[in-house]
Design an enzyme around this catalytic site. Sequence first.
Site, PDB file in Angstrom:
ATOM      1  N   HIS A 187       2.716  -0.127  -5.056  1.00  0.00           N
ATOM      2  CA  HIS A 187       1.483  -0.017  -4.274  1.00  0.00           C
ATOM      3  C   HIS A 187       0.481   0.774  -5.099  1.00  0.00           C
ATOM      4  O   HIS A 187       0.720   1.917  -5.469  1.00  0.00           O
ATOM      5  CB  HIS A 187       1.738   0.685  -2.942  1.00  0.00           C
ATOM      6  N   CYS A 188      -0.645   0.147  -5.407  1.00  0.00           N
ATOM      7  CA  CYS A 188      -1.666   0.774  -6.252  1.00  0.00           C
ATOM      8  C   CYS A 188      -2.779   1.324  -5.366  1.00  0.00           C
ATOM      9  O   CYS A 188      -3.495   0.539  -4.732  1.00  0.00           O
ATOM     10  CB  CYS A 188      -2.218  -0.234  -7.249  1.00  0.00           C
ATOM     11  N   PRO A 189      -2.961   2.641  -5.303  1.00  0.00           N
ATOM     12  CA  PRO A 189      -4.051   3.183  -4.465  1.00  0.00           C
ATOM     13  C   PRO A 189      -5.433   2.880  -5.019  1.00  0.00           C
ATOM     14  O   PRO A 189      -6.413   2.929  -4.276  1.00  0.00           O
ATOM     15  CB  PRO A 189      -3.757   4.692  -4.455  1.00  0.00           C
ATOM     16  N   GLY A 192      -6.191  -0.258  -3.437  1.00  0.00           N
ATOM     17  CA  GLY A 192      -5.957  -0.220  -2.002  1.00  0.00           C
ATOM     18  C   GLY A 192      -5.074  -1.327  -1.507  1.00  0.00           C
ATOM     19  O   GLY A 192      -5.214  -1.781  -0.362  1.00  0.00           O
ATOM     20  N   ASN A 193      -4.161  -1.791  -2.339  1.00  0.00           N
ATOM     21  CA  ASN A 193      -3.336  -2.942  -1.984  1.00  0.00           C
ATOM     22  C   ASN A 193      -2.037  -2.870  -2.776  1.00  0.00           C
ATOM     23  O   ASN A 193      -1.948  -2.171  -3.790  1.00  0.00           O
ATOM     24  CB  ASN A 193      -4.074  -4.244  -2.303  1.00  0.00           C
TER      25      ASN A 193
END
Length: 352
Positions: A187-189, A192-193
């Site tokens: 999950h890549c902040p 945001g996805n």
Amino acid sequence: MGEQQQQEPLLEVEQCVTSIPEDHEATCWGCGLRLVFSSYSPVYKCGWCGAVTQSNQTSRKPDTVCFSHWRRFRDGFFVTVLVLFMLFVICGGVWAVYPVVFSISIFCGIFHCTVAALLSIFTIASYCLASFRSAGTPAGIRWGSYPMVGKNYLENYTFCTYCSKPKPPRAHHCRSCKTCVVDMDHHCPFIGNCVGASNHRAFVIFLISVVTSCSYAAIMTIYASYHIWPPLVFPNVSSYGQMGSKKVLMEIITSVASSAFFLSARGIILVYLAFASLSVNAGIAVLLCQQLSLIYEGNTYLSHISSPTDIHGERGSRNLVRFFGCPYPLSRLLLGYTNTGKLQDNSGSKLL
């Protein structure tokens, strides 16, 4: 006496076969069939549908409101920072660099403006694809009843205790997105996805475009800074031959630092853009190399972290060709080249 001795072992065998403790009985969540085991096992696999069950699995409570708000705030903060940085590099670079470029020639200015526009559009488009495209939600599947579930219909499926639904192999539940993701990498902040089966290619292309754009921005800002930097003054240049190397170095650093006070606003922006582009380029390049190495191994980041010694797929350049969806002539050329190299290595090893 001889007949009694022969009958006693038979009675013991019958007792061992028919006495099965109730603790070793379980029900498969996939097809609902009742399973019986000769010994206790915390994890078991159904022989009919192939579903994997943990004996202690229970539905988990949803995350608290504070935890969900914190995840949402974190993703929104990182996305805002990244978008503002990209806009600052694009707008600040155009404002600070291209007056210097156009002073060389009009053709040079138009050429570099076109390159900057193409890189900007490509980077923003790939970012939007990675950020707004679904990461890969598992398709709905029938489960829970024997008549609906066929033979090996849920092979290696597990049960997600958060979603209370079947989870296919190589899928993971993301507590930020609140859903399971097929082939989830992480999950890549910053986008945001999650990065999964549907947007993994867009994410890697975004990394490639960021590395290319930052390299171009660093070269152009350093070039423009060199042309607008105030003249350097070396008062003790005649005595450099008598000074040590450390003193000469300190004299140069002092002269550069003193001339930096006379930089204009455009020069300060150029220096900042150069350092920012180089630092971001170094970090993204490391992440890109990690992603390409995992794709080459046929693995994902989460699978590599959970079981670093297990081999989840066949290694080779064919994974990269399949991942990027290269055209058939190019993929045939690349795969033919790699296969030729492997044959040469094998023949050399046989000769040795």
